[in-house]
Design an enzyme around this catalytic site. Structure first.
Site, PDB file in Angstrom:
ATOM      1  N   VAL A 110       0.858  -1.184   0.000  1.00 56.70           N
ATOM      2  CA  VAL A 110       0.000   0.000   0.000  1.00 56.70           C
ATOM      3  C   VAL A 110       0.894   1.235   0.000  1.00 56.70           C
ATOM      4  CG1 VAL A 110      -1.817   1.268   1.168  1.00 56.70           C
ATOM      5  CG2 VAL A 110      -1.818  -1.251   1.206  1.00 56.70           C
ATOM      6  N   LYS A 111       0.706   2.043  -1.025  1.00 52.67           N
ATOM      7  CA  LYS A 111       1.493   3.269  -1.140  1.00 52.67           C
ATOM      8  C   LYS A 111       0.850   4.343  -0.270  1.00 52.67           C
ATOM      9  CE  LYS A 111       2.947   4.421  -5.280  1.00 52.67           C
ATOM     10  NZ  LYS A 111       2.896   4.674  -6.749  1.00 52.67           N
ATOM     11  N   ILE A 112       1.648   4.885   0.619  1.00 53.54           N
ATOM     12  CA  ILE A 112       1.157   5.921   1.533  1.00 53.54           C
ATOM     13  C   ILE A 112       2.088   7.126   1.420  1.00 53.54           C
ATOM     14  CG2 ILE A 112       0.732   6.483   3.952  1.00 53.54           C
ATOM     15  CD1 ILE A 112       0.132   3.532   4.461  1.00 53.54           C
TER      16      ILE A 112
END
Ligand code: E4P
Length: 227
Positions: free
Chosen positions: A85-87
């Site tokens: 998950v890109k945060i």
């Protein structure tokens, strides 16, 4: 250095996969907007094609940490293992990373990285990858390659397990520079993937060899035609 495709068009992904060694696919909201529709339809098709062992990076778009964490769980629930998950590496993003690392095994890619300190903090928060935007940094008048190298050095001297996944490339030379210093991964568009080994001298050398073979063996002949 692992190579990933920075795109969400399945046809383009398939073409690159056919030819090149690819470790997975990265997307961002802008990339998904170019396909449109339900993002999970697009992402599930990509997941089905690349398989469950390949890396798939998908960005959360909430603004507050608790919602980012909830979105991250939702993304991984649908897309399965090896989904990163890109945060964004901003204060609410760091908070979300800490929440996720403390409460789940969700893999995190810290994104929107323009400075080494963002990457350091994200790594300390438990991100697996940090994604410096090489070309966007160049466009701001700084040196994107140097920033990516500095981040790699920071991870190394601080004995952190976080790896660089360099992103936002405009040309194959930028990819080569990072390959030379062994960053963990680079994610590139299908166009740049194809340009990595594009060179008319190479094509000409290969054509010359084929021509020389056919000059004595006959047109269209290959080694298969001989015993
Ligand atoms: C990947 O993490 C980034 O979202 C992407 O590479 C940005 O690329 P761009 O600068 O070409 O939009």
């Amino acid at each position: 250095m692992k190579l990933l495709i920075d795109d969400a068009h399945l046809d383009a992904i398939k073409k690159i996969y056919e030819i090149y060694p690819v470790a997975g696919v990265t997307t961002n909201p802008t990339i998904l907007s170019k396909v449109g529709g339900n993002p999970f339809d697009t992402l599930s098709r990509i997941r089905d094609f690349i398989g469950e062992d390949a890396d798939l990076h998908v960005q959360a778009v909430s603004r507050r940490a608790e919602q980012i964490a909830e979105e991250a769980r939702h993304i991984v629930e649908i897309l399965g293992a090896n989904t990163f998950v890109k945060i964004p590496a901003v204060p609410e993003g760091f908070k979300a990373m800490k929440l996720l690392v403390d409460t789940s095994e969700i893999l995190i890619t810290a994104t929107a990285i323009y400075t080494p300190m963002q990457a350091f903090i994200a790594g300390q928060c438990g991100a697996s990858f940090a994604a410096p935007y090489v070309n966007r940094i160049d466009n701001m008048g700084f040196d994107g390659i140097k920033v990516a190298q500095e981040i790699q050095q920071i991870f190394s001297v601080n004995r952190m397990e976080t790896e660089v996944i360099a992103a936002s490339f405009k040309n194959s030379q930028q990819v080569l520079e990072l390959c030379k210093c062994g960053v963990g991964a680079a994610t590139v568009s299908p166009e740049i993937f194809s340009a990595l080994v594009k060179n008319s001298a190479i094509d000409s050398a290969v054509e010359d060899f084929i021509g020389d073979f056919e000059s004595f063996a006959g047109a269209g002949k290959t080694m298969i035609d001989f015993n």
